[in-house]
Design a protein around this motif. Structure first.
Motif, mmCIF file in Angstrom:
data_model
loop_
_atom_site.group_PDB
_atom_site.id
_atom_site.type_symbol
_atom_site.label_atom_id
_atom_site.label_comp_id
_atom_site.label_asym_id
_atom_site.label_seq_id
_atom_site.Cartn_x
_atom_site.Cartn_y
_atom_site.Cartn_z
ATOM 1 N N THR B 48 25.296 -42.599 -6.268
ATOM 2 C CA THR B 48 25.189 -42.985 -7.260
ATOM 3 C C THR B 48 25.019 -44.714 -7.445
ATOM 4 O O THR B 48 25.744 -44.966 -6.462
ATOM 5 C CB THR B 48 25.923 -42.408 -8.759
ATOM 6 O OG1 THR B 48 27.031 -44.031 -9.078
ATOM 7 C CG2 THR B 48 27.267 -41.301 -8.615
ATOM 8 N N PRO B 49 24.222 -45.208 -8.449
ATOM 9 C CA PRO B 49 23.744 -46.199 -8.529
ATOM 10 C C PRO B 49 25.437 -47.370 -8.295
ATOM 11 O O PRO B 49 25.804 -48.224 -8.368
ATOM 12 C CB PRO B 49 22.551 -46.547 -9.847
ATOM 13 C CG PRO B 49 22.463 -45.485 -10.185
ATOM 14 C CD PRO B 49 23.430 -44.246 -9.486
ATOM 15 N N LEU B 50 26.144 -46.974 -9.400
ATOM 16 C CA LEU B 50 27.865 -47.796 -9.613
ATOM 17 C C LEU B 50 28.009 -47.298 -8.036
ATOM 18 O O LEU B 50 28.412 -48.459 -7.709
ATOM 19 C CB LEU B 50 28.523 -46.865 -10.844
ATOM 20 C CG LEU B 50 29.422 -47.347 -10.905
ATOM 21 C CD1 LEU B 50 29.595 -49.073 -10.851
ATOM 22 C CD2 LEU B 50 30.295 -47.417 -12.295
ATOM 23 N N ALA B 51 27.793 -45.806 -7.909
ATOM 24 C CA ALA B 51 29.127 -46.081 -6.284
ATOM 25 C C ALA B 51 28.561 -46.877 -5.451
ATOM 26 O O ALA B 51 29.151 -47.438 -4.754
ATOM 27 C CB ALA B 51 28.722 -44.717 -6.189
ATOM 28 N N ALA B 77 37.438 -44.977 -7.085
ATOM 29 C CA ALA B 77 36.764 -44.499 -8.550
ATOM 30 C C ALA B 77 34.872 -44.009 -7.981
ATOM 31 O O ALA B 77 34.390 -43.782 -8.965
ATOM 32 C CB ALA B 77 36.906 -46.232 -8.552
ATOM 33 N N ALA B 78 34.611 -44.908 -6.740
ATOM 34 C CA ALA B 78 33.369 -44.675 -6.332
ATOM 35 C C ALA B 78 33.406 -42.796 -6.273
ATOM 36 O O ALA B 78 31.968 -42.343 -6.481
ATOM 37 C CB ALA B 78 33.257 -45.221 -5.232
ATOM 38 N N ALA B 80 35.418 -40.912 -7.980
ATOM 39 C CA ALA B 80 34.955 -39.941 -9.394
ATOM 40 C C ALA B 80 33.546 -39.556 -9.496
ATOM 41 O O ALA B 80 33.400 -38.950 -10.177
ATOM 42 C CB ALA B 80 36.171 -40.268 -10.027
ATOM 43 N N GLN B 81 33.498 -41.210 -9.639
ATOM 44 C CA GLN B 81 31.373 -41.176 -10.215
ATOM 45 C C GLN B 81 30.657 -39.998 -9.375
ATOM 46 O O GLN B 81 29.765 -39.907 -9.934
ATOM 47 C CB GLN B 81 31.125 -42.326 -10.236
ATOM 48 C CG GLN B 81 29.885 -42.829 -10.639
ATOM 49 C CD GLN B 81 29.944 -42.992 -12.139
ATOM 50 O OE1 GLN B 81 31.201 -43.398 -13.159
ATOM 51 N NE2 GLN B 81 29.120 -43.127 -13.066
ATOM 52 N N ASP B 85 28.598 -37.282 -11.199
ATOM 53 C CA ASP B 85 27.602 -37.509 -12.400
ATOM 54 C C ASP B 85 26.234 -37.241 -10.413
ATOM 55 O O ASP B 85 25.084 -37.105 -10.875
ATOM 56 C CB ASP B 85 27.583 -38.701 -11.731
ATOM 57 C CG ASP B 85 27.325 -39.614 -13.445
ATOM 58 O OD1 ASP B 85 27.860 -38.895 -14.250
ATOM 59 O OD2 ASP B 85 26.345 -40.568 -12.938
#
Lengths: 213, 213
Positions: B48-51, B77-78, B80-81, B85
């Motif tokens: 995902t963009p955040l990950a 954290a990456a 989970a996203q 998503d």
């Protein structure tokens, strides 16, 4: 699984938006430095270059919203780095540490605010943090008053400032519940007062705690 | 505390440096697409963009090194996203998901490599991931051969590629131990062979697993 012990030279500052933490932190720092002690003033999320980069990622509104568990683990990733690289070395050399937010913020925002399980947060605290402040000053102010103050500050609200009032009511209730459960560690400061009064109360609470310790 | 169940349309690819995952991923994707199914090819950390921004932070050599717990929590954290998503929505609409690395990488690198407690990793998996691949293809190659292949690729080694050989020996041993403990989920592919042979073996393993399922 017991909570980590409080450290006698580690003080954290907690509270919601617009509680006046920045002003109070400066007053506390000045009071401690007046005695000639080394004082490290730091903040969370942040406190090391990598932890500050994690902070920037958390507050950056350009990517998709972080899911609740993502946000929680990013907070604890930054905290693990902060504790290991900045906070424990400072305490080990005898410095005072003043932190603008610490683990109580995760209980309040990701636990109370986002509804994540407090047992999981406690497990993360025990596994990757392992230290608590000896004194936590909670700057308590009503949500409406705090938000009104905070809104004068930024043109674009960050990820957390953009939450709704009920989120901040849960944050505040969680803070107050934690303070009631740990009266030896917490001092609740009435942050609805004018800023100089809030700072004076916080400094007095710090000095009374230190003199009693 | 049982491990999450394997999903019948979720396939992960694991292995050390220079095992040839990229080539194999393309071959697997082509084999599944030949049947007309939607295939989502993704990677960790990332997806995902955040990950992907968390990935960039993990591999960025400009800040101080991440402490072991920091690295572990950034990885989760990456993840989970990525799971919330990207991965679960794709599985929910019936797509195949092919992931270049998944939770086994955390057991291998942060557990085996860095020496972090596997019980804590299992707790994170249960709390924030909650899904496992139905099939995991482990591309196994000796550390010296893998590193020789990988070294031809980048001018500047990233954070993890800069580790020593004993680190990668522990990573490999952890992978092989997991494969031995979960023979229903894992297929070990001999990745010391030429790339086309490795890809053909991986595709054959996928097809045999799918036909048996």
């Amino acid at each position: 699984m017991s909570a980590p012990a409080g450290h006698p030279r580690f003080v954290s500052l907690e509270g919601g938006e617009g509680a006046g933490k920045t002003t109070v932190l400066e007053a506390l720092r000045a009071a401690l430095q007046a005695d000639g002690d080394e004082v490290l003033a730091t903040r969370e999320p942040g406190g090391t270059p990598l932890a500050e980069m994690i902070r920037a990622l958390l507050l950056d509104p350009s990517h998709e919203p972080a899911l609740p568990h993502t946000e929680l683990l990013l907070m604890f990733a930054a905290r693990a780095q902060h504790v290991g690289d900045t906070l424990l070395p400072a305490l080990a050399r005898g410095a005072w540490v003043l932190s603008d937010r610490f683990t109580d913020s995760s209980y309040a925002y990701q636990g109370g605010g986002r509804g994540l399980d407090a047992g999981f947060i406690a497990e993360l605290e025990r596994r990757v943090v392992g230290v608590r402040p000896g004194l936590t000053l909670l700057l308590d102010v009503g949500v409406a008053q705090g938000r009104e103050r905070a809104s004068g500050r930024d043109l674009v609200p960050d990820r957390i400032e953009g939450e709704r009032d009920d989120f901040f009511e849960r944050v505040r209730a969680t803070y107050l519940g934690r303070a009631a459960a740990e009266p030896a560690r917490f001092r609740v400061i009435d942050a609805s007062q004018p800023a100089e009064r809030v700072a004076a109360d916080a400094v007095a609470a710090l000095q009374a705690w230190r003199d009693a310790g």
